[in-house]
Design an enzyme around this catalytic site. Structure first.
Site, PDB file in Angstrom:
ATOM      1  N   SER A  87       0.794  -1.242   0.000  1.00 37.02           N
ATOM      2  CA  SER A  87       0.000   0.000   0.000  1.00 37.02           C
ATOM      3  C   SER A  87       0.819   1.281   0.000  1.00 37.02           C
ATOM      4  CB  SER A  87      -0.950   0.004   1.202  1.00 37.02           C
ATOM      5  OG  SER A  87      -2.002  -0.906   0.987  1.00 37.02           O
ATOM      6  N   LYS A  90       0.114   3.766  -2.758  1.00 33.56           N
ATOM      7  CA  LYS A  90      -0.958   4.767  -2.692  1.00 33.56           C
ATOM      8  C   LYS A  90      -0.402   6.189  -2.609  1.00 33.56           C
ATOM      9  CE  LYS A  90      -4.506   1.846  -0.502  1.00 33.56           C
ATOM     10  NZ  LYS A  90      -3.842   0.570  -0.250  1.00 33.56           N
ATOM     11  N   SER A 330      -5.956   3.199   4.448  1.00 30.67           N
ATOM     12  CA  SER A 330      -5.352   2.398   3.371  1.00 30.67           C
ATOM     13  C   SER A 330      -6.430   1.755   2.505  1.00 30.67           C
ATOM     14  CB  SER A 330      -4.431   1.316   3.955  1.00 30.67           C
ATOM     15  OG  SER A 330      -3.540   0.850   2.963  1.00 30.67           O
TER      16      SER A 330
END
Length: 964
Positions: A87, A90, A330
Site C-alpha cells: 500500500s 498509494k 489504506s
C-alpha cells in the site's frame, strides 16, 4: 549506509592470484560513484541484525532518508533496488491526484431522464444514473438523490432504470490480483458508477438456539446478491464462519459455525459487475422515497449517455477530504478509482494504464527516476515494483508543494490514528511520524515524514520483502523511525562493514554489478559437489534472501516426488460399474470413473502430453466386456484431491490460459482445450477448430478476416466461471495459422464429458437423459478397467523440461494424498518440507503451490542449492539430472547459451514471472569439477532479457572456469 553482505564462510584470494586464475570478459559497469552515507550508523546495526535473527532471516530491506529542507541524503541501504511496495504505492496516487486534480476537486454523479413527466408526476420514460468515479458514493447519497427527484415532482416511473459506467473502461480488477482475494471487500471491482465501495457488509449474529441458523443483516439491502446462509450456532464463544462468493457470480455462501456466546461476525464481501449492483441500490432508494416503480416492469440495464442535461448532479466531498480515507485507512478502492480518474482527466482514458502513465509523466517532470513498474493504484498487485529512493524523492518533492499540508495530514500518525494508531506509542516517534503503511503476505512497508531533533522534516522510505512475520517487520520499521526522530542525537554504534570475497568473486561480481541490474535483487550461490565440507561454497550474494522463485519451485516438487514416490511410481485411473451387464451387454446403472491425479491423461487429440495415458483404453475395455448399452449416468469420482481448482495466490487475469489450468483428481488434456485458428476470406469470420471437439465448450465467433495491411486485433477470451470462449477482433489474411491453449472450468466434468463422447463414438449406446455428474465409488462397484500412467521419471522429465505448471500441481497434490491422506496443495507442501528437512534444508521458505505460479512462494538461493546438493547424493540422481533442461539442447534452455562451453553442459531449471527470473542447476567446469548453482533475480522493471543475459554470462563463465 554501506551495504552489508550477509553471507557466511569466506575463501580469500589476492587480486593478483585471482587475475592469474581467471580470464575475465569485459562487462559494462556503472560510471557513477556511489557515495557511502553513514550519517545514521545505528541503522546499519539494525539491518545487520536482520540476517542474524531466526524471525527475520530472509527478509531484505531497502531504506532511503532525505532531509527535506537541505535535500541532503542522510541514509541509504539498497535504496536503488526495487521492491513490491504493497500500500505504499498509494502515495504515488495521492501525490499525482493532488497535483493534477487539485485539493478542491470533486467527483460527480448525474441523473438523467427521458420522456415526459405528466401533471400527476408520472415519468413516461427512463431514469439513467451516470457515474464519474466517485469512490465515496453511499446508499445514503442515493436516497438523497431520490429525494431530489421527488422534489422535482416525480411520483412514478413508467420506464426503465438504466446505469451508465462508461466513464471508465470495463476492466474490473487490477493486473495480477489474486483470484482467491476476489470475494473480499478490500479487493472490490472497479467501475465508474459505484456505491458502498462495490461491496456489501454482512453481519452474522448468534441470536437463536444452538443448532439453528444465525441471523443475517446485509448493508446495503438489495436483491442483486443472493445469500445462502448455511451457518449453524454452536456452544461456546468461537466462530468458524466461512464466506465465499464463487468467481463470476453474485451468490454468497455462508458456512461453518458461530458460538452462541460470541459477538456478531462481520465481513465485507465484494460483488460482481458492480454497476448493476448500484442500479439495484438506486432502485431501492427510489422505492424508499415513495417513488412508484411497481406499475411497470423495471429493468436495470447498462447504457451510455452521449448528450443531454442531467436533471440532478450529486457532488462528492473535495479530494482533500477523500485522500484522508485513502491513506489513513489504506483504502484500496479509493486508490484504484483515483488512478482511473487521473487517467480519464489527463489522458481521456479511464484505465489503470492511463492513470499509471500520468503518474510516470508526473515523476519524470520532477526528475524522479522512473525505473519502476506500476500496474494498479492500491499496491494489491505484486507486479508493482518501486525503490525506496523513488519513494523518498517523491516525499521530498511533495514537501515543497502548495498541497504539502493536505498530503501530510492524510497520513496515519504514529500512536494516534489510522493504520499507525497502535504503533510507536511511548517513544519519541509517537505523534511525530506521519507515514503510510503497507502490508501483504511477505511484504511490509512504511514511508512518510518524521521531524528530527533539529526541527528538520525527514522524508523516509522503508521497504521490506521476504517477510515471514509482520510483527518482526513492523518492529524493524518502528526502530528505524525512532532513530530518525532522535537524529542527530542517537545513541549506540553502527557495525563495521567488511566486504566478503569468494573464490569466484572476480568472475561473477562484474556481471551482477552492471548498471542495468541496479534495481534487481539477486540471490545467488555457487558451490562444488566435489570439494570437502567447508570449502564447497565458491560464491554467494544475498543467498539467504527469501525471493519469488517462479518455476524454480518445481525443483523442490520434483525432488520430493522422486524421494517419496520413487522414479517408477505410476498414477492410476479406474473405471467401475455399479450394476453388472446382462447377457445382452446392457448395464442398468452408472459408469463411474475414479481419478488419482494422472497429469498425462488425454484423449486422442494432441492437446495433452504426447504419449500420455489414453482414456480411449477405458472405452476399449468396456467393449471387451461386451457392454453395448448403459442406461445410467457417467459419474466422476475426483475425491482423491480437494476441490480447490486454482492455486493459492494465482492471478485472476491468467485464468483463461492453459498454463493456469484448473486442478482435479480426474483431468484430461491438462484441463484445457486447444483452439486452432487461421484467416479465411476477407470479410468472413476467422476459421477455427477445437481439439478435442466436445460439447463441453461453446465457442462464439465474433471475429472477422481482414485485408493483409490491416491491424491484427484478434483475441481469444473466456467468460469468467463459464466454458464459453469468444473469438474477437480482426485477423489479417496473411496471418499464419496459430492456436491457443485455453483452460476449462470444472475439469472433472470435462473429463467425464470427453469419456462419454468417446463411448458414443465407440458405439456404446447411452440414454438421452444420461448426465455427467460427480459421484463416488462404493463397496460393491465392479472395477472394469484401470489405466496406468508413464513412470514418474518420464513425467518429471516432461514437467521440468517444459516447465509444465499443471504437472507440478498434480504431483504436489498426489504427495499430499499419498503421504498425508489429503490431496491438497497445503498437504503436499508439508510433505515437501518434511522430506527436504532430511537434507538439512532450512524450512523458513514459503511454499503454497508446486509450480511457482503463486507470488506467495518465497525461497532463497541457499535453499535451492541445498536441494541440488542433496539430490546429487541420491541413487536416482541421474533421473533428476536428466529431467532438467539442457543448455542449447532442449526444453526451456534450448535457445540459450548456444555455441558456448555451457551448451550441452548446463542442466538447469528456468523460472519466469513478470519481475522475476531464475536459473538453478548443475554445470561442469572446464577441468571437470562438478558445480551446482542457484540464481534468483527479483525486481526488474524493463526487459526480462537483461536478467537471462546475466544468467547466461554466469553460466558460460562457470563452464569455462579452470581451477588448475
Amino acid at each position: 549506509m554501506k551495504k552489508m553482505k550477509r553471507i557466511g564462510s569466506k575463501l580469500l584470494l589476492s587480486s593478483a592470484l585471482a587475475m592469474q586464475v581467471f580470464v575475465l570478459p569485459a562487462y559494462a559497469t556503472s560510471t557513477e560513484t556511489t557515495s557511502v552515507v553513514r550519517t545514521i550508523p545505528q541503522i546499519d546495526s539494525l539491518v545487520d541484525k536482520l540476517s542474524k535473527s531466526l524471525n527475520t532471516i530472509g527478509m531484505h530491506a531497502g531504506i532511503a532518508v532525505y532531509n527535506t529542507r537541505t535535500g541532503e541524503i542522510l541514509d541509504e541501504y539498497d535504496a536503488d533496488k526495487t521492491f513490491v511496495p504493497a500500500s505504499n504505492l498509494k502515495l504515488f496516487v495521492a501525490a499525482a491526484a493532488l497535483d493534477k486534480l487539485k485539493p478542491d476537486y470533486r467527483f460527480k454523479t448525474e441523473v438523467y431522464t427521458t420522456g415526459q413527466i405528466n401533471k400527476q408526476g408520472v415519468l413516461h420514460g427512463d431514469v439513467i444514473v451516470k457515474g464519474y468515479g466517485d469512490p465515496s458514493l453511499s446508499e445514503e447519497d442515493m436516497r438523497n438523490m431520490a429525494k431530489e427527484l421527488s422534489k422535482k415532482g416525480i411520483t412514478s416511473i413508467r420506464g426503465d432504470l438504466l446505469v451508465d459506467d462508461s466513464y471508465y473502461d470495463d476492466v474490473r480488477l487490477g493486473a495480477g490480483w489474486m483470484w482467491d482475494d476476489e470475494s473480499y471487500g478490500y479487493n472490490a471491482q472497479i467501475s465508474a458508477l459505484a456505491v458502498h465501495e462495490n461491496m456489501i457488509s454482512l453481519s452474522i449474529t448468534p441470536d437463536d438456539s444452538i443448532g439453528e441458523t444465525p441471523s443475517l443483516e446485509m448493508n446495503p439491502i438489495n436483491k442483486y446478491v443472493t445469500v445462502q446462509n448455511n451457518a449453524k450456532i454452536v456452544e461456546g464463544s468461537n466462530n468458524k464462519i466461512v464466506i465465499d462468493r464463487p468467481r463470476g457470480t453474485n451468490t454468497i455462501v455462508i458456512s461453518g459455525t458461530i458460538g452462541k456466546q460470541s459477538s456478531a461476525y462481520t465481513e465485507d464481501v465484494a460483488i460482481d459487475d458492480p454497476a448493476l449492483f448500484a442500479g439495484n441500490v438506486w432502485k431501492n432508494a427510489l422505492s424508499t422515497e415513495g417513488i412508484d416503480i411497481t406499475k411497470t416492469k423495471v429493468k436495470i440495464e447498462k447504457t451510455k449517455i452521449t448528450t443531454g442535461t442531467p436533471i440532478l448532479v450529486h457532488n462528492s466531498q473535495p479530494l482533500s477530504e477523500l485522500i484522508v480515507q485513502l491513506n489513513k485507512q489504506s483504502d484500496n478502492f479509493y486508490a484504484e478509482m483515483l488512478l482511473k480518474e487521473i487517467g480519464v482527466v489527463v489522458k481521456n482514458e479511464g484505465s489503470f494504464t492511463a492513470g499509471a502513465d500520468v503518474i510516470e509523466e508526473f515523476l519524470k517532470k520532477e526528475e524522479i527516476d522512473t525505473n519502476y513498474r506500476q500496474v494498479d493504484g492500491s499496491g494489491l498487485s505484486r507486479m508493482d515494483l518501486i525503490s525506496p529512493k523513488q519513494m523518498a524523492q517523491l516525499l521530498k518533492y511533495v514537501s515543497q508543494q502548495e498541497y504539502k499540508d493536505v498530503f501530510e495530514q492524510s497520513l496515519p500518525i504514529a500512536g494516534v490514528d489510522g493504520t499507525l494508531k497502535s504503533r510507536m506509542i511511548g517513544t519519541s516517534a509517537e505523534k511525530n511520524v506521519h507515514a503510510k503503511t503497507g502490508s501483504m503476505t511477505g511484504v511490509n512497508s512504511l514511508s512518510g515524514y518524521v521531524t528530527d531533533q533539529n526541527g528538520d522534516k525527514l522524508a523516509f522510505s522503508i521497504l521490506l520483502n521476504g517477510v515471514r512475520t509482520s510483527t518482526s517487520a513492523t518492529a524493524f520499521q518502528d526502530a528505524v523511525a525512532v532513530l530518525l526522530s532522535q537524529y542527530p542525537n542517537q545513541t549506540g554504534e553502527g557495525v563495521q562493514s567488511i566486504a566478503d570475497t569468494f573464490l569466484l568473486s572476480t568472475l561473477i561480481d562484474p556481471i551482477l554489478d552492471q548498471e542495468n541490474l541496479k534495481g534487481v535483487t539477486t540471490g545467488i550461490i555457487v558451490g562444488s559437489l566435489d570439494r570437502k565440507s567447508g570449502e564447497e561454497v565458491l560464491y554467494q550474494r544475498e543467498a539467504d534472501d527469501l525471493l519469488t522463485p517462479a518455476s524454480n519451485m518445481k525443483l523442490l516438487t520434483g525432488a520430493t516426488g522422486l524421494r517419496e514416490l520413487g522414479p517408477d511410481y505410476s498414477f492410476k485411473t479406474e473405471l467401475y460399474l455399479n450394476a453388472p451387464p446382462n447377457k445382452h451387454g446392457k448395464v442398468d446403472g452408472d459408469v463411474i470413473i475414479k481419478g488419482y491425479g494422472d497429469p498425462t491423461l488425454q484423449s486422442e487429440d494432441p492437446s495433452g502430453q504426447q504419449n500420455g495415458t489414453k482414456v480411449a483404453k477405458l472405452v476399449e475395455d468396456l467393449k471387451k466386456k461386451g457392454i453395448t448399452q448403459i442406461t445410467g449416468n457417467i459419474l466422476i469420482d475426483d475425491s482423491q484431491y480437494d476441490f480447490q481448482r486454482l492455486g493459492t495466490g494465482w492471478a485472476w487475469d491468467d485464468e483463461t490460459y492453459g498454463y493456469n489450468a484448473q486442478l482435479s483428481a480426474l483431468s484430461i488434456n491438462r484441463s484445457s482445450v486447444l483452439v486452432n485458428y487461421q484467416p479465411s476470406e476477407v470479410g468472413k469470420p476467422v476459421t477455427f477448430h477445437l481439439e478435442p471437439k466436445t460439447e463441453y465448450i461453446q465457442i462464439i465467433n465474433e471475429s472477422k478476416t481482414v485485408s493483409a495491411d490491416s491491424s491484427n486485433t484478434f483475441i481469444i477470451e473466456k467468460e469468467r466461471g463459464k466454458n464459453i470462449i469468444y473469438l474477437k477482433g480482426d485477423l489479417p489474411i496473411g496471418a499464419h495459422p496459430n492456436n491457443e491453449q485455453i483452460a476449462v472450468e470444472e475439469p472433472s466434468l470435462y473429463a467425464g464429458t470427453i469419456i462419454k463422447e468417446e463411448m458414443e463414438k465407440a458405439g456404446i449406446k447411452l440414454s438421452k437423459r444420461a448426465e455427467v455428474k460427480t459421484g463416488l465409488v462404493t463397496d460393491g462397484n465392479e472395477k472394469i478397467s484401470q489405466l496406468s500412467s508413464p513412470p514418474l521419471s518420464d513425467i518429471l522429465g516432461y514437467m521440468t523440461k517444459n516447465s509444465d505448471n499443471f504437472y507440478a500441481e498434480m504431483l504436489l497434490k498426489r504427495l499430499g494424498a499419498d503421504k498425508k491422506g489429503e490431496g491438497s496443495s497445503s498437504a503436499g507442501a508439508q510433505v515437501v518440507k518434511d522430506s527436504l528437512l532430511k537434507f538439512g534444508i532450512d524450512p523458513t521458505y514459503r511454499m503454497v503451490d508446486g509450480s511457482g505460479l503463486s507470488r506467495y512462494d518465497m525461497l532463497s538461493a541457499r535453499q535451492i542449492g541445498s536441494v541440488l546438493v542433496g539430490m546429487s547424493k541420491e541413487p536416482y540422481f541421474d533421473v533428476y539430472y536428466q529431467s532438467l533442461p539442457i543448455a542449447g539442447v532442449d526444453g526451456t534452455l534450448k535457445n540459450r547459451m548456444v555455441q558456448t562451453l555451457a551448451e550441452n553442459n548446463i542442466h538447469a531449471k528456468t523460472g519466469t514471472l513478470t519481475g522475476v527470473s531464475g536459473l538453478s542447476g548443475y554445470v561442469t567446469t572446464k577441468d571437470g569439477e562438478h558445480l551446482y548453482f542457484a540464481i534468483l533475480m527479483n525486481g526488474y522493471t524493463s526487459s526480462s532479457s537483461i536478467l537471462t543475459e546475466a544468467q547466461n554470462k554466469i553460466g558460460v563463465a562457470l563452464a569455462g572456469v579452470s581451477f588448475k
